[in-house]
Scaffold this motif. Sequence first.
Motif, PDB file in Angstrom:
ATOM      1  N   ARG A  83      50.307  40.141 117.758  1.00 48.77           N
ATOM      2  CA  ARG A  83      49.325  40.383 118.804  1.00 48.77           C
ATOM      3  C   ARG A  83      47.940  40.466 118.186  1.00 48.77           C
ATOM      4  N   ALA A  84      46.936  40.100 118.962  1.00 47.17           N
ATOM      5  CA  ALA A  84      45.585  39.952 118.408  1.00 47.17           C
ATOM      6  C   ALA A  84      44.887  41.275 118.162  1.00 47.17           C
ATOM      7  N   GLY A  85      45.212  42.306 118.948  1.00 46.52           N
ATOM      8  CA  GLY A  85      44.517  43.585 118.799  1.00 46.52           C
ATOM      9  C   GLY A  85      43.079  43.474 119.288  1.00 46.52           C
ATOM     10  N   GLN A  86      42.166  44.101 118.557  1.00 42.95           N
ATOM     11  CA  GLN A  86      40.760  44.069 118.959  1.00 42.95           C
ATOM     12  C   GLN A  86      40.065  42.830 118.406  1.00 42.95           C
ATOM     13  N   SER A  97      29.302  31.636 114.207  1.00 39.77           N
ATOM     14  CA  SER A  97      29.856  32.915 114.648  1.00 39.77           C
ATOM     15  C   SER A  97      31.134  32.653 115.425  1.00 39.77           C
ATOM     16  N   VAL A  98      32.261  33.094 114.881  1.00 34.89           N
ATOM     17  CA  VAL A  98      33.555  32.801 115.465  1.00 34.89           C
ATOM     18  C   VAL A  98      34.259  34.083 115.891  1.00 34.89           C
ATOM     19  N   VAL A  99      35.180  33.932 116.821  1.00 37.75           N
ATOM     20  CA  VAL A  99      35.996  35.064 117.259  1.00 37.75           C
ATOM     21  C   VAL A  99      37.206  35.176 116.342  1.00 37.75           C
ATOM     22  N   THR A 100      37.510  36.411 115.913  1.00 33.06           N
ATOM     23  CA  THR A 100      38.679  36.650 115.076  1.00 33.06           C
ATOM     24  C   THR A 100      39.558  37.729 115.713  1.00 33.06           C
ATOM     25  N   ASP A 101      40.791  37.789 115.258  1.00 30.41           N
ATOM     26  CA  ASP A 101      41.662  38.869 115.711  1.00 30.41           C
ATOM     27  C   ASP A 101      41.411  40.110 114.854  1.00 30.41           C
ATOM     28  N   SER A 102      42.225  41.148 115.058  1.00 25.50           N
ATOM     29  CA  SER A 102      41.998  42.399 114.351  1.00 25.50           C
ATOM     30  C   SER A 102      42.251  42.276 112.851  1.00 25.50           C
ATOM     31  N   ALA A 103      42.969  41.214 112.421  1.00 22.82           N
ATOM     32  CA  ALA A 103      43.213  40.983 111.000  1.00 22.82           C
ATOM     33  C   ALA A 103      42.154  40.087 110.373  1.00 22.82           C
ATOM     34  N   GLY A 104      41.184  39.652 111.176  1.00 25.08           N
ATOM     35  CA  GLY A 104      40.122  38.788 110.665  1.00 25.08           C
ATOM     36  C   GLY A 104      40.458  37.324 110.676  1.00 25.08           C
ATOM     37  N   LEU A 105      41.602  36.942 111.291  1.00 23.00           N
ATOM     38  CA  LEU A 105      41.973  35.532 111.350  1.00 23.00           C
ATOM     39  C   LEU A 105      41.211  34.831 112.473  1.00 23.00           C
ATOM     40  N   THR A 106      40.701  33.643 112.168  1.00 22.48           N
ATOM     41  CA  THR A 106      39.922  32.865 113.132  1.00 22.48           C
ATOM     42  C   THR A 106      40.796  32.408 114.299  1.00 22.48           C
ATOM     43  N   LEU A 107      40.218  32.443 115.496  1.00 22.48           N
ATOM     44  CA  LEU A 107      40.910  31.991 116.697  1.00 22.48           C
ATOM     45  C   LEU A 107      40.323  30.663 117.165  1.00 22.48           C
ATOM     46  N   TYR A 108      41.177  29.825 117.752  1.00 22.93           N
ATOM     47  CA  TYR A 108      40.803  28.442 118.052  1.00 22.93           C
ATOM     48  C   TYR A 108      41.106  28.065 119.498  1.00 22.93           C
ATOM     49  N   TRP A 130      49.952  25.592 115.338  1.00 21.65           N
ATOM     50  CA  TRP A 130      48.899  26.329 116.051  1.00 21.65           C
ATOM     51  C   TRP A 130      49.564  27.388 116.938  1.00 21.65           C
ATOM     52  N   PRO A 131      49.959  28.520 116.367  1.00 14.61           N
ATOM     53  CA  PRO A 131      50.677  29.528 117.146  1.00 14.61           C
ATOM     54  C   PRO A 131      49.823  30.098 118.276  1.00 14.61           C
ATOM     55  N   PRO A 132      50.324  30.093 119.500  1.00 16.44           N
ATOM     56  CA  PRO A 132      49.603  30.698 120.622  1.00 16.44           C
ATOM     57  C   PRO A 132      49.440  32.202 120.398  1.00 16.44           C
ATOM     58  N   VAL A 133      48.297  32.738 120.761  1.00 10.41           N
ATOM     59  CA  VAL A 133      48.044  34.174 120.616  1.00 10.41           C
ATOM     60  C   VAL A 133      48.567  34.899 121.856  1.00 10.41           C
ATOM     61  N   PRO A 134      49.449  35.889 121.674  1.00 10.64           N
ATOM     62  CA  PRO A 134      49.966  36.626 122.834  1.00 10.64           C
ATOM     63  C   PRO A 134      48.841  37.324 123.590  1.00 10.64           C
ATOM     64  N   ALA A 135      49.037  37.437 124.897  1.00 13.18           N
ATOM     65  CA  ALA A 135      48.001  38.039 125.740  1.00 13.18           C
ATOM     66  C   ALA A 135      48.051  39.557 125.747  1.00 13.18           C
ATOM     67  N   ALA A 136      49.170  40.135 125.338  1.00 14.29           N
ATOM     68  CA  ALA A 136      49.344  41.588 125.433  1.00 14.29           C
ATOM     69  C   ALA A 136      48.503  42.339 124.405  1.00 14.29           C
ATOM     70  N   ASP A 137      48.049  43.531 124.810  1.00 13.48           N
ATOM     71  CA  ASP A 137      47.373  44.467 123.893  1.00 13.48           C
ATOM     72  C   ASP A 137      46.156  43.855 123.215  1.00 13.48           C
ATOM     73  N   VAL A 138      45.301  43.222 123.979  1.00 20.47           N
ATOM     74  CA  VAL A 138      44.074  42.631 123.437  1.00 20.47           C
ATOM     75  C   VAL A 138      42.882  43.391 124.001  1.00 20.47           C
ATOM     76  N   SER A 139      41.916  43.662 123.138  1.00 19.94           N
ATOM     77  CA  SER A 139      40.671  44.286 123.575  1.00 19.94           C
ATOM     78  C   SER A 139      39.510  43.555 122.918  1.00 19.94           C
ATOM     79  N   ALA A 140      38.308  43.821 123.418  1.00 20.07           N
ATOM     80  CA  ALA A 140      37.126  43.106 122.917  1.00 20.07           C
ATOM     81  C   ALA A 140      36.152  44.075 122.276  1.00 20.07           C
TER      82      ALA A 140
END
Length: 355
Positions: A83-86, A97-108, A130-140
Amino acid sequence: MNNKRRGAAAAGSVMAVLVLAVGCGSGGSNAGRAGNSVQPVGDSKALGNGYDTGYGSGGAGADPAAGAGYGSGGDAAAATSARAGQLAVRDVANVGSVVTDSAGLTLYRFDKDTAKPPTSNCSGDCATAWPPVPAADVSAAAGIDAAQLGEVTRADGSKQLTLGGWPVYRYAKDTQAGEAKGEGVGGTWHALAADGKKAVDQKGAQKPGAPATGGTGAGTGSGMGSGMGDMNAKSGTELSVATDAKLGKILVDGQGRTLYRFNKDSAWPMKFGCLDACLDTWKPAAPVDKTKVSGIAEKLVGSVKRPDGSQQLTIDCWPVYLFTGDTQPGQTNGHNKQGLWFAVDDAGKKIPGDR
């Protein structure tokens, strides 16, 4: 009689090749991104190993340890399916400037998807790479509008995160925080900006006349950028000519980035020598609108369909690429790389490596 038939068949084959060859180089006056679309002749297998010898080592985005597979072990696989987290925004060199998940991995995002309505067209082997990012438990975090976050139901019933309507993915070859090896892959994958658009499109372009920072010797040819060169092309130009202090007139894209061709590609018959991991470092240039070309004959500008189905810009029938080791417009660090990669001049020819 059989000999006559074989002779006629051979003559027909030669004629077909000649017709296609003329079509590749002739161009005509039709404008548009697919004006000179070229299909590979025969198969589209590599002429050589584009990973081992195509780009050498040390270039931005190079990952020799990754080989031709995806990721680098169990931890990487877990990270790409987690899960992407924050979500956060961070600057990535040569992307923006790119969006990353809580682990710092770039999102595409994927150009073959749609945002209105949100639809994912990446499944099977595509979803492995290209693993889909789960929608659960995501914040901005700050800088990302939470209202832009959403979800889409995939064909398998799972919920995938969307940003600005676009389905969100990770790239399995990004194994460390801050990497963006997926940017530009196939000409259809792009790191996400905070509003769901392409980060690379929002990266601030260098002002005309401003000198580019020199290279670091990553290339074995000129290796040093000498500024943007000629900056008198009309606004909105997608392909133009710049002047480099050592190489002379070179072709650049709309952002002033040097275009290269690869000796292990083939213009005729059309074959690709840069595949798989080679594409982490050498990004296929996207086709251009021929009405937005300056300084080069329209007939030399075309496009070709790559093995993955994406379209790539061609110059004089040769596929052309961008080098991730060029971190500023005007740099030519890829020229003469491994004695296989060369900048292209305004006549569509490769520039000799001894310049």
